[in-house]
Design a protein around this motif. Structure first.
Motif, PDB file in Angstrom:
ATOM      1  N   THR A 160      -3.842   9.285  10.780  1.00  0.00           N
ATOM      2  CA  THR A 160      -3.271   9.336   9.435  1.00  0.00           C
ATOM      3  C   THR A 160      -2.136   8.341   9.261  1.00  0.00           C
ATOM      4  N   ASP A 161      -1.153   8.361  10.152  1.00  0.00           N
ATOM      5  CA  ASP A 161      -0.055   7.403  10.007  1.00  0.00           C
ATOM      6  C   ASP A 161      -0.451   6.006  10.479  1.00  0.00           C
ATOM      7  N   THR A 162      -1.391   5.910  11.423  1.00  0.00           N
ATOM      8  CA  THR A 162      -1.814   4.592  11.906  1.00  0.00           C
ATOM      9  C   THR A 162      -2.478   3.780  10.791  1.00  0.00           C
ATOM     10  N   LEU A 163      -3.363   4.410  10.036  1.00  0.00           N
ATOM     11  CA  LEU A 163      -4.027   3.702   8.940  1.00  0.00           C
ATOM     12  C   LEU A 163      -3.021   3.284   7.871  1.00  0.00           C
ATOM     13  N   ILE A 164      -2.071   4.163   7.574  1.00  0.00           N
ATOM     14  CA  ILE A 164      -1.055   3.827   6.569  1.00  0.00           C
ATOM     15  C   ILE A 164      -0.237   2.622   7.017  1.00  0.00           C
ATOM     16  N   LYS A 165       0.202   2.627   8.269  1.00  0.00           N
ATOM     17  CA  LYS A 165       0.987   1.501   8.787  1.00  0.00           C
ATOM     18  C   LYS A 165       0.206   0.195   8.700  1.00  0.00           C
ATOM     19  N   SER A 166      -1.078   0.257   9.021  1.00  0.00           N
ATOM     20  CA  SER A 166      -1.892  -0.952   9.007  1.00  0.00           C
ATOM     21  C   SER A 166      -1.980  -1.542   7.604  1.00  0.00           C
ATOM     22  N   VAL A 167      -2.227  -0.688   6.600  1.00  0.00           N
ATOM     23  CA  VAL A 167      -2.327  -1.186   5.226  1.00  0.00           C
ATOM     24  C   VAL A 167      -0.979  -1.713   4.743  1.00  0.00           C
ATOM     25  N   MET A 168       0.097  -1.036   5.101  1.00  0.00           N
ATOM     26  CA  MET A 168       1.426  -1.507   4.705  1.00  0.00           C
ATOM     27  C   MET A 168       1.732  -2.864   5.336  1.00  0.00           C
ATOM     28  N   LYS A 169       1.415  -3.023   6.607  1.00  0.00           N
ATOM     29  CA  LYS A 169       1.658  -4.295   7.278  1.00  0.00           C
ATOM     30  C   LYS A 169       0.847  -5.413   6.635  1.00  0.00           C
ATOM     31  N   THR A 170      -0.425  -5.121   6.339  1.00  0.00           N
ATOM     32  CA  THR A 170      -1.289  -6.119   5.711  1.00  0.00           C
ATOM     33  C   THR A 170      -0.712  -6.577   4.370  1.00  0.00           C
ATOM     34  N   ASN A 171      -0.030  -5.655   3.677  1.00  0.00           N
ATOM     35  CA  ASN A 171       0.543  -5.985   2.371  1.00  0.00           C
ATOM     36  C   ASN A 171       2.007  -6.399   2.446  1.00  0.00           C
ATOM     37  N   GLY A 172       2.508  -6.625   3.653  1.00  0.00           N
ATOM     38  CA  GLY A 172       3.871  -7.109   3.826  1.00  0.00           C
ATOM     39  C   GLY A 172       4.943  -6.092   3.503  1.00  0.00           C
ATOM     40  N   VAL A 173       4.638  -4.790   3.678  1.00  0.00           N
ATOM     41  CA  VAL A 173       5.590  -3.729   3.385  1.00  0.00           C
ATOM     42  C   VAL A 173       6.125  -3.143   4.693  1.00  0.00           C
ATOM     43  N   ASP A 174       7.432  -2.977   4.778  1.00  0.00           N
ATOM     44  CA  ASP A 174       8.074  -2.444   5.981  1.00  0.00           C
ATOM     45  C   ASP A 174       7.787  -0.948   6.113  1.00  0.00           C
ATOM     46  N   TYR A 175       7.158  -0.562   7.220  1.00  0.00           N
ATOM     47  CA  TYR A 175       6.832   0.857   7.427  1.00  0.00           C
ATOM     48  C   TYR A 175       7.814   1.552   8.364  1.00  0.00           C
ATOM     49  N   SER A 176       8.789   0.832   8.874  1.00  0.00           N
ATOM     50  CA  SER A 176       9.680   1.404   9.892  1.00  0.00           C
ATOM     51  C   SER A 176      10.548   2.538   9.352  1.00  0.00           C
ATOM     52  N   GLY A 177      10.817   2.549   8.059  1.00  0.00           N
ATOM     53  CA  GLY A 177      11.693   3.577   7.496  1.00  0.00           C
ATOM     54  C   GLY A 177      10.968   4.742   6.863  1.00  0.00           C
ATOM     55  N   ILE A 178       9.661   4.807   7.038  1.00  0.00           N
ATOM     56  CA  ILE A 178       8.902   5.922   6.468  1.00  0.00           C
ATOM     57  C   ILE A 178       9.402   7.253   7.045  1.00  0.00           C
ATOM     58  N   GLN A 179       9.556   8.239   6.181  1.00  0.00           N
ATOM     59  CA  GLN A 179       9.949   9.583   6.608  1.00  0.00           C
ATOM     60  C   GLN A 179       8.682  10.446   6.630  1.00  0.00           C
ATOM     61  N   TRP A 180       8.141  10.618   7.808  1.00  0.00           N
ATOM     62  CA  TRP A 180       6.884  11.342   7.929  1.00  0.00           C
ATOM     63  C   TRP A 180       7.114  12.841   7.815  1.00  0.00           C
ATOM     64  N   ARG A 181       6.260  13.501   7.054  1.00  0.00           N
ATOM     65  CA  ARG A 181       6.303  14.960   6.890  1.00  0.00           C
ATOM     66  C   ARG A 181       4.953  15.515   7.328  1.00  0.00           C
ATOM     67  N   GLU A 182       4.959  16.471   8.248  1.00  0.00           N
ATOM     68  CA  GLU A 182       3.711  16.956   8.824  1.00  0.00           C
ATOM     69  C   GLU A 182       3.230  18.257   8.169  1.00  0.00           C
ATOM     70  N   PHE A 183       1.965  18.213   7.703  1.00  0.00           N
ATOM     71  CA  PHE A 183       1.301  19.368   7.100  1.00  0.00           C
ATOM     72  C   PHE A 183      -0.175  19.321   7.476  1.00  0.00           C
ATOM     73  N   PRO A 184      -0.834  20.468   7.585  1.00  0.00           N
ATOM     74  CA  PRO A 184      -2.296  20.455   7.706  1.00  0.00           C
ATOM     75  C   PRO A 184      -2.898  19.899   6.422  1.00  0.00           C
ATOM     76  N   PHE A 185      -4.070  19.301   6.518  1.00  0.00           N
ATOM     77  CA  PHE A 185      -4.720  18.733   5.338  1.00  0.00           C
ATOM     78  C   PHE A 185      -4.759  19.690   4.142  1.00  0.00           C
ATOM     79  N   PRO A 186      -5.151  20.965   4.340  1.00  0.00           N
ATOM     80  CA  PRO A 186      -5.268  21.845   3.174  1.00  0.00           C
ATOM     81  C   PRO A 186      -3.948  22.099   2.451  1.00  0.00           C
ATOM     82  N   GLU A 187      -2.803  21.782   3.084  1.00  0.00           N
ATOM     83  CA  GLU A 187      -1.501  22.075   2.485  1.00  0.00           C
ATOM     84  C   GLU A 187      -0.824  20.860   1.867  1.00  0.00           C
ATOM     85  N   ILE A 188      -1.398  19.681   2.044  1.00  0.00           N
ATOM     86  CA  ILE A 188      -0.717  18.466   1.583  1.00  0.00           C
ATOM     87  C   ILE A 188      -0.647  18.389   0.062  1.00  0.00           C
TER      88      ILE A 188
END
Length: 330
Positions: A160-188
């Protein structure tokens, strides 16, 4: 989030906003077929950890149709909230086989935590099946707005976070400051509605359900560019299990291949979504399915540890060939 996670990782007849419960997956419960004979299997009773994702649709199809019992296997399922949690159950000896996004398997291997083997593929990300979504009033309107935001995922260092980081990097967006919040899929979806996160990663049918239940809108597809048709999830086991139970392994692989072939017929999957994931027929009909896989293709799967090394999630590259568990020839 529309390309097949798995989320990123799982469960074609599996995803609904139902509470995740232990010992049966969202796409079905126990296999009620006639009692099997062991057929010479080293271990006729096995425990498998799964997730509430669409990737495991073939697994639930196999359970529903009694394919495991036809091979002499009695299967008990345990549901985990994330790929990391599922793989942890395998590492701790709680289950024989674990389904999860590929990332936790490779992380465990890189750390020398165990002799991890990959026993069956599950899915790869298809168009619009693995997406980042947000509420209409969210500050996140595109991938360009993601820097520093609160993002809901199933677990850190998963697909989940790996794919997001990849797309952000491809688009030149800094992903280092992302605040990750963990939930099961049904609760997101509900977490986004409450304002607990600015955006969230979802797979289908959660994407469609979140849109209908809370009004979440798609922001960007995570299976584009370098992650197009990206391998998202599979099944793994410890080397001790695969070495000591080659006939059991072969039986499991035969079942998964049979069910995966059958899952290519969408008409076999949609009724499972309605019956077990409790989505309505209209939602099931428009859900973007992942690409189901079963056979292990080392060249295709090599993309996963390569991208993990790129993002320093694992320290060194891993040769996937060394991790694939091959059942003995019939």
């Amino acid at each position: 989030m529309r390309r097949r996670l798995g989320r990123l990782g799982a469960v074609a007849a599996s995803v609904s906003l139902l509470t995740v419960t232990a010992s049966c997956g969202l796409l079905g419960g126990s296999d009620d077929s006639a009692a099997p004979s062991s057929g010479g299997l080293e271990k006729a009773k096995i425990k498998i950890s799964i997730m509430p994702t669409i990737d495991v649709a073939p697994f639930h199809l196999a359970m529903k149709n009694g394919y495991f019992k036809q091979e002499g296997l009695e299967v008990e399922t345990v549901t985990a909230p994330s790929g990391q949690a599922s793989v942890t159950k395998m590492l701790n000896g709680e289950v024989d086989i674990a389904y999860g996004s590929y990332t936790p398997f490779f992380i465990a291997k890189s750390k020398g935590a165990a002799d991890v083997k990959l026993v069956a593929d599950a899915s790869s990300a298809g168009p619009n099946s693995t997406m980042v979504v947000a509420m209409p009033n969210s500050p996140v309107k595109s991938v360009k707005d993601m820097a520093g935001k609160r993002v809901a995922i199933t677990g850190i260092n998963t697909i989940t976070d790996t794919l997001i980081k990849s797309v952000m990097k491809t688009n030149g967006v800094d992903y280092s400051g992302i605040q990750w919040r963990e939930f099961p899929f049904p609760e997101i979806g509900a977490a986004l509605q409450r304002g607990d996160a600015d955006a969230g990663f979802l797979t289908e049918p959660f994407i469609t359900q979140a849109a209908r239940s809370v009004g979440a809108v798609p922001i960007f597809d995570t299976a584009t560019g370098p992650t197009q048709d990206f391998p998202t999830a599979g099944y793994g086991a410890l080397g001790k299990f695969t070495n000591e139970n080659p006939k059991t392994l072969a039986a499991f692989q035969r079942v998964m291949q049979k069910a995966t072939n059958e899952a290519a017929d969408r008409s076999k999957i949609e009724p499972l979504l309605v019956e077990f994931a409790k989505v309505d027929a209209a939602t099931a009909a428009v859900t973007n399915l992942l690409t189901f896989q079963s056979a292990m293709d080392a060249s295709r799967l090599q993309r996963v540890p390569d991208i993990l090394a790129e993002f320093n999630i694992i320290p060194n590259k891993i040769d996937v060939n060394t991790m694939i568990a091959k059942a003995p020839a019939a």
